[in-house]
Design a protein around this motif. Structure first.
Motif, PDB file in Angstrom:
ATOM      1  N   UNK A  16       0.676  -1.143   0.236  1.00  0.00           N
ATOM      2  CA  UNK A  16      -0.025   0.256  -0.265  1.00  0.00           C
ATOM      3  C   UNK A  16       0.876   1.599  -0.082  1.00  0.00           C
ATOM      4  N   UNK A  17       1.700   1.112   0.679  1.00  0.00           N
ATOM      5  CA  UNK A  17       2.689   2.570   0.695  1.00  0.00           C
ATOM      6  C   UNK A  17       3.723   2.169   0.452  1.00  0.00           C
ATOM      7  N   UNK A  18       4.631   1.462   0.317  1.00  0.00           N
ATOM      8  CA  UNK A  18       6.112   0.751   0.304  1.00  0.00           C
ATOM      9  C   UNK A  18       6.257   0.253  -0.928  1.00  0.00           C
ATOM     10  N   UNK A  19       7.283   0.320  -1.595  1.00  0.00           N
ATOM     11  CA  UNK A  19       8.484  -0.704  -2.735  1.00  0.00           C
ATOM     12  C   UNK A  19       9.364  -1.595  -1.868  1.00  0.00           C
ATOM     13  N   UNK A  20       9.305  -2.796  -2.110  1.00  0.00           N
ATOM     14  CA  UNK A  20      10.271  -3.771  -1.457  1.00  0.00           C
ATOM     15  C   UNK A  20      11.249  -4.244  -3.094  1.00  0.00           C
ATOM     16  N   UNK A  21      12.598  -3.821  -2.659  1.00  0.00           N
ATOM     17  CA  UNK A  21      13.349  -4.106  -3.604  1.00  0.00           C
ATOM     18  C   UNK A  21      14.733  -4.678  -3.050  1.00  0.00           C
ATOM     19  N   UNK A  22      14.454  -5.418  -4.226  1.00  0.00           N
ATOM     20  CA  UNK A  22      16.168  -6.729  -4.049  1.00  0.00           C
ATOM     21  C   UNK A  22      16.508  -6.422  -5.137  1.00  0.00           C
ATOM     22  N   UNK A  23      18.134  -6.175  -4.541  1.00  0.00           N
ATOM     23  CA  UNK A  23      19.076  -5.653  -5.392  1.00  0.00           C
ATOM     24  C   UNK A  23      20.302  -7.423  -5.719  1.00  0.00           C
ATOM     25  N   UNK A  24      20.699  -6.975  -6.926  1.00  0.00           N
ATOM     26  CA  UNK A  24      21.714  -8.172  -7.322  1.00  0.00           C
ATOM     27  C   UNK A  24      22.730  -6.847  -6.830  1.00  0.00           C
ATOM     28  N   UNK A  25      23.555  -7.704  -5.992  1.00  0.00           N
ATOM     29  CA  UNK A  25      25.105  -7.075  -5.624  1.00  0.00           C
ATOM     30  C   UNK A  25      25.772  -7.988  -5.570  1.00  0.00           C
TER      31      UNK A  25
END
Length: 456
Positions: free
Chosen positions: A334-343
């Motif tokens: 609803x309020x956020x984006x949960x972002x997965x990185x490629x480290x």
């Protein structure tokens, strides 16, 4: 009916019980003793005394019990019906005459009519080796009881997998001119799937009927812009949005966002937005409340917000810290984006997921999931099921992370296979695909399957 002091009775004979009132007509005629002033017609409505309950197990292994037991009940009887799965199976859903309680193992119904009710069971965990050779499953979508999966190898493939039985799947193999598929989206107004083919000859979009898998290769849409790389899609009503990596050469690239009308689909977008040279190679995109969010696979990584109505750039965030890597998949709550990185910096990586505010994408909070340092930091898949955010990390063995989006508490689970990359759900089970395995592997499991697999 009284006849000359005698009572005459009649019992209707039906082959089966019915809750529908049956109208019977009895005609009385004058036989002269005693005389009648006129013939008389009497209407009698007969209501059967039982309602019948028919129960069926349609898929999987399990049984159904009722309390009280039986199949024929007096109208108005309250019945408890319970789905009991066999070992290594779980209850999935009810179908038939059950109202709205289709996902609870125990339901209560009132027998006010005949009812046909079916129980569906699935395996606690089910894995399948897909007969498609070595591939990277790059796109995924759940629709109408099926998983749709795409590959990014030449020739590109699209698979439709039955969510109740993974072994039941069909595959479309495209021509070698249409290279790997980047993403799959569905348009409700058009009732079509749209896929993006990653080519070095321009943006190519294909339209597929998800129920028949019909595909007309003569009706693909080539962009007038020439370029390549990480073509992604999103739909909103009658519009399709794309992003890809363009440029006159690999040394002067830029990312372009296009907007197409699905009503008058052609190779020419109705609007486009060119991002500056610091925003190279858009990778993932989603729409929420009229705002298009795009993340980029570049160094340094970036996020942009674009208003879909007029394709206006609202906000841009550059230089996201992902330990020297890229940004990849994300899920929107609803309020956020949960972002997965490629480290790629395995010496310092510790399983970070970024929580990004949708109101202000420069407001970023990093969640360290506690994955051991030294593991590859590739988080290819992030999914929000309405309650929890799920992320998969391409480690060996693979790691699945569950995050409460409000409290940010997390739990890590060890998966059965190495290098997971896509994750989605059919509302009951999670489906995980595994990265560049030969042969390709997919696994579907109920959350009960994760019990005892916690690793933090």
């Amino acid at each position: 009916i009284e006849n000359n002091g005698e009572i005459w009775s009649w019992t209707p004979n039906f082959n089966s019980a019915s809750s529908t009132p049956t109208k019977c007509v009895i005609t009385a005629k004058d036989n002269g003793n005693p005389s009648m002033s006129s013939n008389m017609t009497i209407s009698v409505t007969v209501i059967d005394s039982v309602c019948r309950l028919n129960l069926l197990v349609a898929s999987g292994k399990g049984k159904i019990t009722t309390n009280p037991s039986g199949s024929d009940f007096t109208p108005g009887t309250n019945i408890k019906i319970t789905a009991v799965p066999d070992k290594d199976y779980v209850f999935k859903s009810w179908s038939g005459d059950i109202g709205n309680a289709s996902f609870r193992e125990e339901i209560s119904i009132i027998m006010n009519k005949d009812r046909n009710i079916t129980a569906h069971f699935v395996k606690l965990s089910e894995s399948l080796v897909l007969d498609i050779g070595e591939c990277l499953i790059h796109g995924s979508l759940f629709l109408d009881g099926y998983y749709f999966l795409s590959t990014d190898r030449v020739p590109a493939k699209l698979m439709r997998v039955n969510a109740n039985d993974l072994s039941d799947y069909q595959t479309i193999t495209f021509s070698s001119e249409l290279e790997g598929i980047g993403q799959i989206v569905y348009s409700e107004p058009k009732r079509k799937l749209y896929v993006a083919f990653e080519t070095y000859n321009g943006l190519v979009i294909g339209e597929i009927d998800p129920w028949t898998l019909a595909f007309d290769e003569s009706k693909v849409y080539d962009s007038t812009n020439k370029g390549h790389g990480f073509i992604t899609l999103a739909t909103e009503g009658d519009y399709l949005y794309t992003t890809s990596y363009y440029g006159t050469s690999l040394f002067k690239p830029y990312t372009s966002i296009q907007k197409y009308s699905l009503k008058t689909m052609s190779s020419t977008p109705i609007a486009s937005l060119k991002l500056d040279s610091a925003c190279i190679s858009g990778h993932s995109m989603q729409i929420s409340n009229g705002i298009l969010y795009v993340t980029g696979v570049s160094k340094p990584p970036w996020i942009v917000k674009i208003r879909t109505s007029d394709m206006k750039l609202i906000q841009k965030k550059k230089n996201i810290d992902v330990d020297g890597g890229y940004t990849d998949d994300f899920a929107v709550t609803d309020n956020y984006m949960f972002l997965g990185p490629e480290c790629m910096n395995t010496s310092s990586y510790s399983g970070v997921i970024h929580r990004v505010s949708l109101n202000d994408i420069s407001n970023i909070f990093s969640i360290s999931t506690g994955i051991k340092k030294g593991a590859p930091g590739l988080c290819y898949g992030v999914y929000f099921d309405g309650t929890f955010v799920w992320a998969v990390f391409a480690t060996a063995p693979g790691i699945l992370t569950k995050i409460n989006p409000n409290s940010l508490k997390y739990t890590n689970y060890e998966l059965d296979f190495d290098f997971p990359n896509e994750i989605l759900s059919d509302g009951n089970r999670l489906l995980v695909t595994y990265w560049e395995s030969d042969p390709a592997i997919i696994q579907a499991f109920d959350l009960k399957y994760l019990e005892g697999k916690e690793i933090n």
